[in-house]
Motif scaffolding. Sequence first.
Motif, mmCIF file in Angstrom:
data_model
loop_
_atom_site.group_PDB
_atom_site.id
_atom_site.type_symbol
_atom_site.label_atom_id
_atom_site.label_comp_id
_atom_site.label_asym_id
_atom_site.label_seq_id
_atom_site.Cartn_x
_atom_site.Cartn_y
_atom_site.Cartn_z
ATOM 1 N N ILE A 160 48.713 23.233 -56.285
ATOM 2 C CA ILE A 160 47.298 23.589 -56.467
ATOM 3 C C ILE A 160 46.900 24.650 -55.448
ATOM 4 C CG2 ILE A 160 44.923 22.715 -56.553
ATOM 5 C CD1 ILE A 160 45.934 20.088 -57.524
ATOM 6 N N ARG A 161 46.218 25.684 -55.951
ATOM 7 C CA ARG A 161 45.750 26.773 -55.085
ATOM 8 C C ARG A 161 44.230 26.753 -55.023
ATOM 9 N NH1 ARG A 161 50.041 30.307 -54.920
ATOM 10 N NH2 ARG A 161 51.528 30.068 -56.640
ATOM 11 N N SER A 162 43.718 27.147 -53.851
ATOM 12 C CA SER A 162 42.276 27.210 -53.661
ATOM 13 C C SER A 162 41.830 28.649 -53.460
ATOM 14 C CB SER A 162 41.874 26.409 -52.425
ATOM 15 O OG SER A 162 42.112 25.049 -52.631
ATOM 16 N N VAL A 163 40.546 28.856 -53.697
ATOM 17 C CA VAL A 163 39.942 30.179 -53.553
ATOM 18 C C VAL A 163 40.126 30.740 -52.138
ATOM 19 C CG1 VAL A 163 37.666 31.293 -53.425
ATOM 20 C CG2 VAL A 163 38.243 29.842 -55.370
ATOM 21 N N ASP A 164 40.093 29.865 -51.118
ATOM 22 C CA ASP A 164 40.165 30.344 -49.729
ATOM 23 C C ASP A 164 41.593 30.479 -49.209
ATOM 24 O OD1 ASP A 164 40.702 27.658 -49.681
ATOM 25 O OD2 ASP A 164 39.365 27.173 -48.027
ATOM 26 N N GLY A 165 42.582 30.395 -50.098
ATOM 27 C CA GLY A 165 43.964 30.585 -49.674
ATOM 28 C C GLY A 165 44.697 29.297 -49.336
ATOM 29 N N TRP A 166 43.959 28.188 -49.226
ATOM 30 C CA TRP A 166 44.640 26.908 -49.028
ATOM 31 C C TRP A 166 45.425 26.589 -50.300
ATOM 32 C CZ3 TRP A 166 43.376 22.296 -45.683
ATOM 33 C CH2 TRP A 166 42.751 22.669 -44.487
ATOM 34 N N TRP A 167 46.595 26.025 -50.118
ATOM 35 C CA TRP A 167 47.347 25.526 -51.273
ATOM 36 C C TRP A 167 48.194 24.356 -50.814
ATOM 37 C CZ3 TRP A 167 52.770 25.641 -51.730
ATOM 38 C CH2 TRP A 167 53.438 26.361 -50.724
ATOM 39 N N ASP A 168 48.548 23.521 -51.770
ATOM 40 C CA ASP A 168 49.344 22.343 -51.427
ATOM 41 C C ASP A 168 50.111 21.911 -52.667
ATOM 42 O OD1 ASP A 168 50.324 20.096 -49.991
ATOM 43 O OD2 ASP A 168 48.437 19.990 -48.882
ATOM 44 N N SER A 169 51.066 21.027 -52.461
ATOM 45 C CA SER A 169 51.795 20.483 -53.605
ATOM 46 C C SER A 169 51.824 18.968 -53.492
ATOM 47 C CB SER A 169 53.208 21.065 -53.669
ATOM 48 O OG SER A 169 53.938 20.721 -52.512
ATOM 49 N N TYR A 170 51.928 18.347 -54.640
ATOM 50 C CA TYR A 170 51.826 16.894 -54.758
ATOM 51 C C TYR A 170 52.955 16.415 -55.646
ATOM 52 C CZ TYR A 170 47.256 18.365 -53.240
ATOM 53 O OH TYR A 170 46.260 18.981 -52.536
ATOM 54 N N ASP A 171 53.634 15.351 -55.246
ATOM 55 C CA ASP A 171 54.614 14.791 -56.172
ATOM 56 C C ASP A 171 53.856 13.969 -57.229
ATOM 57 O OD1 ASP A 171 53.936 12.536 -54.766
ATOM 58 O OD2 ASP A 171 55.847 12.375 -53.709
ATOM 59 N N LEU A 172 54.566 13.554 -58.255
ATOM 60 C CA LEU A 172 53.870 12.902 -59.366
ATOM 61 C C LEU A 172 53.336 11.524 -58.965
ATOM 62 C CD1 LEU A 172 56.023 13.982 -62.457
ATOM 63 C CD2 LEU A 172 53.993 15.068 -61.457
ATOM 64 N N PHE A 173 53.915 10.928 -57.935
ATOM 65 C CA PHE A 173 53.421 9.648 -57.393
ATOM 66 C C PHE A 173 51.932 9.783 -57.055
ATOM 67 C CE2 PHE A 173 52.692 6.694 -53.867
ATOM 68 C CZ PHE A 173 53.378 5.557 -54.238
ATOM 69 N N ASP A 174 51.558 10.875 -56.425
ATOM 70 C CA ASP A 174 50.155 11.107 -56.095
ATOM 71 C C ASP A 174 49.392 11.764 -57.239
ATOM 72 O OD1 ASP A 174 49.933 9.978 -53.601
ATOM 73 O OD2 ASP A 174 50.599 11.789 -52.561
ATOM 74 N N ALA A 175 50.032 12.737 -57.916
ATOM 75 C CA ALA A 175 49.302 13.506 -58.934
ATOM 76 C C ALA A 175 48.840 12.626 -60.098
ATOM 77 C CB ALA A 175 50.175 14.647 -59.449
ATOM 78 N N LEU A 176 49.667 11.648 -60.466
ATOM 79 C CA LEU A 176 49.343 10.841 -61.656
ATOM 80 C C LEU A 176 48.603 9.549 -61.301
ATOM 81 C CD1 LEU A 176 52.656 11.283 -63.718
ATOM 82 C CD2 LEU A 176 50.534 12.620 -63.829
ATOM 83 N N HIS A 177 48.288 9.357 -60.036
ATOM 84 C CA HIS A 177 47.604 8.128 -59.617
ATOM 85 C C HIS A 177 46.191 8.081 -60.222
ATOM 86 C CE1 HIS A 177 45.482 5.418 -56.811
ATOM 87 N NE2 HIS A 177 46.622 4.763 -56.891
ATOM 88 N N PRO A 178 45.753 6.901 -60.675
ATOM 89 C CA PRO A 178 44.439 6.823 -61.358
ATOM 90 C C PRO A 178 43.255 7.281 -60.501
ATOM 91 C CG PRO A 178 45.499 4.635 -61.229
ATOM 92 C CD PRO A 178 46.487 5.633 -60.721
ATOM 93 N N GLN A 179 43.368 7.182 -59.162
ATOM 94 C CA GLN A 179 42.252 7.629 -58.309
ATOM 95 C C GLN A 179 42.397 9.078 -57.856
ATOM 96 O OE1 GLN A 179 42.828 4.346 -55.660
ATOM 97 N NE2 GLN A 179 40.782 3.511 -56.027
ATOM 98 N N THR A 180 43.396 9.780 -58.371
ATOM 99 C CA THR A 180 43.512 11.215 -58.083
ATOM 100 C C THR A 180 42.713 11.955 -59.146
ATOM 101 O OG1 THR A 180 45.664 10.951 -57.040
ATOM 102 C CG2 THR A 180 45.120 13.148 -57.873
ATOM 103 N N ILE A 181 41.564 12.493 -58.726
ATOM 104 C CA ILE A 181 40.675 13.112 -59.711
ATOM 105 C C ILE A 181 40.314 14.538 -59.308
ATOM 106 C CG2 ILE A 181 39.710 10.864 -60.405
ATOM 107 C CD1 ILE A 181 37.138 11.588 -58.898
#
Length: 246
Positions: A160-181
């Motif tokens: 995921i990239r942000s407008v201010d240049g921050w970016w990060d990556s997430y494994d599917l354990f976090d990406a698919l979690h029901p509270q990841t919105i």
Amino acid sequence: MRDLSRRRLLTGSGALLGTGLLGGCDAPALSHLATPYDWSNGLTFAVQRWLLARQPLVREFDRSRISAVFPTINTTDPDDPAYKRSRAVDFTDWKLPVSGLIERPGAFSLADLRLMPARTQVTLHSCEQGWSAIGEWTGVPLAHLLAHVGLKPQARFIVIRSVDGWWDSYDLFDALHPQTILAYGMNGGSLPVKHGAPLRLRVERQLGYKSLKYIAAIEAAERVDGYGKGRGSMVAELGFPWYAGI
Ligand SMILES: Nc1nc2c(c(=O)[nH]1)N[C@H]1C(S)=C(S)[C@@H](COP(=O)(O)O)O[C@H]1N2
Ligand SMILES: [Mo]
């Protein structure tokens, strides 16, 4: 869980590390095991995953517990001309591209996202810089958006990239979690600019820095070493490990 000794925790996570049973074990955080610090970070990561696999949802609070003041930190008003133009029209022209290892890549407006199933959660945000606050977040589960566009079977990380240049990556354990919105609402109103409008991530099982604000683009990838300097995130490039300070 209470009867688990530290030794059992350590041997347990060691076994998980050794057999690679744990999702994301060959992730960048565990491939740079050069120093004792790297080893302990890798072990912490493995233990966290092992414990969280048994604790599916983080605690949610009653609305009465929402903090009167929710601090803001780092970027609070992105200095980007396109962002400012979009902000001036209340983000009505804003679109979120979703690409990479996706069956049906597309771009979604705020109206599109608001039509999708929404989740509202009152959670505790803990910033690694030493403060915490409770807020209510409303948005579409990232898992829903990813199911909508169709993740290809090879996809293992979400970048995921942000407008201010921050970016990060997430494994599917976090990406698919029901509270990841993907949150467009906060405390019953629309998401304020200082908190990441028009759209921010909430990754409730991680520290605050992982909840990117001002989301600009989402990509699905098989590996993250092709992004930036190959360390999986902006904070990792600044010297903190990928999934720093769990
Ligand atoms: N794009 C972007 N995302 C970001 C940040 C930022 O500066 N830019 N700061 C991070 C940190 S360290 C924290 S604690 C939270 C802060 O969110 P808040 O400002 O809404 O409290 O956003 C995270 N996501
Ligand atoms: Mo933070």
